[in-house]
Enzyme design. Sequence first.
Site, mmCIF file in Angstrom:
data_model
loop_
_atom_site.group_PDB
_atom_site.id
_atom_site.type_symbol
_atom_site.label_atom_id
_atom_site.label_comp_id
_atom_site.label_asym_id
_atom_site.label_seq_id
_atom_site.Cartn_x
_atom_site.Cartn_y
_atom_site.Cartn_z
ATOM 1 N N PHE A 100 -6.990 3.493 -13.467
ATOM 2 C CA PHE A 100 -6.766 3.969 -12.092
ATOM 3 C C PHE A 100 -7.205 5.441 -12.032
ATOM 4 O O PHE A 100 -6.474 6.316 -11.589
ATOM 5 C CB PHE A 100 -5.297 3.851 -11.675
ATOM 6 C CG PHE A 100 -4.698 2.480 -11.842
ATOM 7 C CD1 PHE A 100 -4.880 1.490 -10.882
ATOM 8 C CD2 PHE A 100 -3.924 2.178 -12.954
ATOM 9 C CE1 PHE A 100 -4.298 0.234 -11.034
ATOM 10 C CE2 PHE A 100 -3.338 0.933 -13.108
ATOM 11 C CZ PHE A 100 -3.528 -0.047 -12.148
ATOM 12 N N ASP A 148 -11.719 2.217 -12.638
ATOM 13 C CA ASP A 148 -11.292 2.240 -11.248
ATOM 14 C C ASP A 148 -11.995 1.112 -10.507
ATOM 15 O O ASP A 148 -13.068 0.662 -10.918
ATOM 16 C CB ASP A 148 -11.611 3.591 -10.592
ATOM 17 C CG ASP A 148 -10.710 3.886 -9.405
ATOM 18 O OD1 ASP A 148 -9.664 4.526 -9.593
ATOM 19 O OD2 ASP A 148 -11.051 3.449 -8.286
ATOM 20 N N SER A 149 -11.393 0.686 -9.397
ATOM 21 C CA SER A 149 -12.008 -0.373 -8.592
ATOM 22 C C SER A 149 -13.028 0.168 -7.610
ATOM 23 O O SER A 149 -13.770 -0.598 -6.997
ATOM 24 C CB SER A 149 -10.927 -1.142 -7.829
ATOM 25 O OG SER A 149 -10.231 -0.275 -6.949
ATOM 26 N N ALA A 185 -7.961 -3.074 -12.385
ATOM 27 C CA ALA A 185 -7.423 -2.431 -13.585
ATOM 28 C C ALA A 185 -6.841 -3.447 -14.566
ATOM 29 O O ALA A 185 -7.043 -3.350 -15.777
ATOM 30 C CB ALA A 185 -6.359 -1.413 -13.188
ATOM 31 N N ASP A 196 -2.473 5.790 -14.012
ATOM 32 C CA ASP A 196 -1.969 6.515 -12.845
ATOM 33 C C ASP A 196 -2.247 5.678 -11.598
ATOM 34 O O ASP A 196 -3.135 6.006 -10.800
ATOM 35 C CB ASP A 196 -2.655 7.886 -12.753
ATOM 36 C CG ASP A 196 -2.118 8.737 -11.609
ATOM 37 O OD1 ASP A 196 -1.034 8.417 -11.087
ATOM 38 O OD2 ASP A 196 -2.793 9.722 -11.250
ATOM 39 N N CYS A 210 3.705 7.281 -8.328
ATOM 40 C CA CYS A 210 3.823 8.143 -7.148
ATOM 41 C C CYS A 210 4.601 7.433 -6.044
ATOM 42 O O CYS A 210 4.455 7.752 -4.865
ATOM 43 C CB CYS A 210 2.442 8.564 -6.641
ATOM 44 S SG CYS A 210 1.357 7.192 -6.182
#
Length: 399
Positions: free
Chosen positions: A231, A253-254, A282, A302, A342
């Site tokens: 990520f 990452d996508s 991921a 992350d 987050c």
Amino acid sequence: MPPISLPTIRLKPKANARAIRHGAPWVYDNEIVTDRRTKALAPGSIARLADAENGFLALVAVNPNSRIFARVLDRDEEADIDRDWIAARIKAALAHRDHLYDAPFYRLAHAEADGLPGVVIDRFGDTAVLQPNAAWADARADLFVEALQSVTGVSNVLLNGSGRARSLEGLTDQSSLLAGSITAPIPVQMNGATYIADLMEGQKTGLFFDQRPNHAFAQRLAKGGEVLDVFSHVGGFALATLAGGAATAMSVDSSAAALDLATRGAHEMGASDRFETRKGDAFDVMSALFEEGRRFDVVICDPPAFAPSKPALEKGLRAYERVALMAAKLVREGGYLGLCSCSHAADLEKFRTACNRGIGRAARSAQLIHTGFAGADHPLMPQLAESGYLKALFYRMMP
């Protein structure tokens, strides 16, 4: 002097007026006496908040369409919420950041904690990205532009209209350039790494300043090692660890656009030969790497907010557990695992429990060596748990 015609809204008798007096920044719709008059207030209106006995508590920004009916702006009944008021808050926020950073790249205003409810401002040198995530600020975007230019001297101001918070306030998701011009992504130096921030098309405000101290901690773990950053966005932990002396780093990452920016950052740093990317989901990429027999000295994940709200909490915690399980399997013995969240709804204890469970399910043993949070340009408001959203857990995987 504020207009004498400000409307008054009142707390219900059983509402906790003491909490407001002691610094609580929000009043929910079920705490307000709502009649035809209060429901008719325009979103973003300024009003007097009174207790059940009509005693003044604060000047508030009102949004009858939001679960958060009122946001505390000022406890001075004589305050005027105008350009000068906004400028004074920005000036105070800037003074704090000037103590922290040598270059003007940071979060300039962190919503309630900086006295600007619902307002996020990230600064990229001569450019400020404004996220007015509350109706009162969205309606006064022009005043924010004037205040920002007056206080900081920035030439360019971009309004970023993306994000779940704006939708909860009934605001549009449109972004627009309010002042100046932005013609290209902006290079940003952090912890010795170079990041390329696309302010116009990138995620959020273009770069995640909040991870700065956690990037720095990861650098110390990764010297001479191989790093996997899952990520990764625009290179996050991968570029930081390369700047700190990692032998190699891989970003997963996508988003092809995000990985292109990460690749540009690695090139700017002269680290292209030590950097690689993999585009894809991921979980799929981690599974493929495991099957390929790839192992790393440092693995850091992350992800986006898997638990952005209480209804999503249980599903989100299962996702964090799955991340920990899959990532733990990719760390060499004696290596390090970093897991970040987050999510506002997942507090530190719940997040840590999910991570520990995932590591255990991977049949790995680990020491928890460090717990990290957002940097000092993302201050916490003690009365608002949501302001402490970022958690970063670092483990050492035992032999």
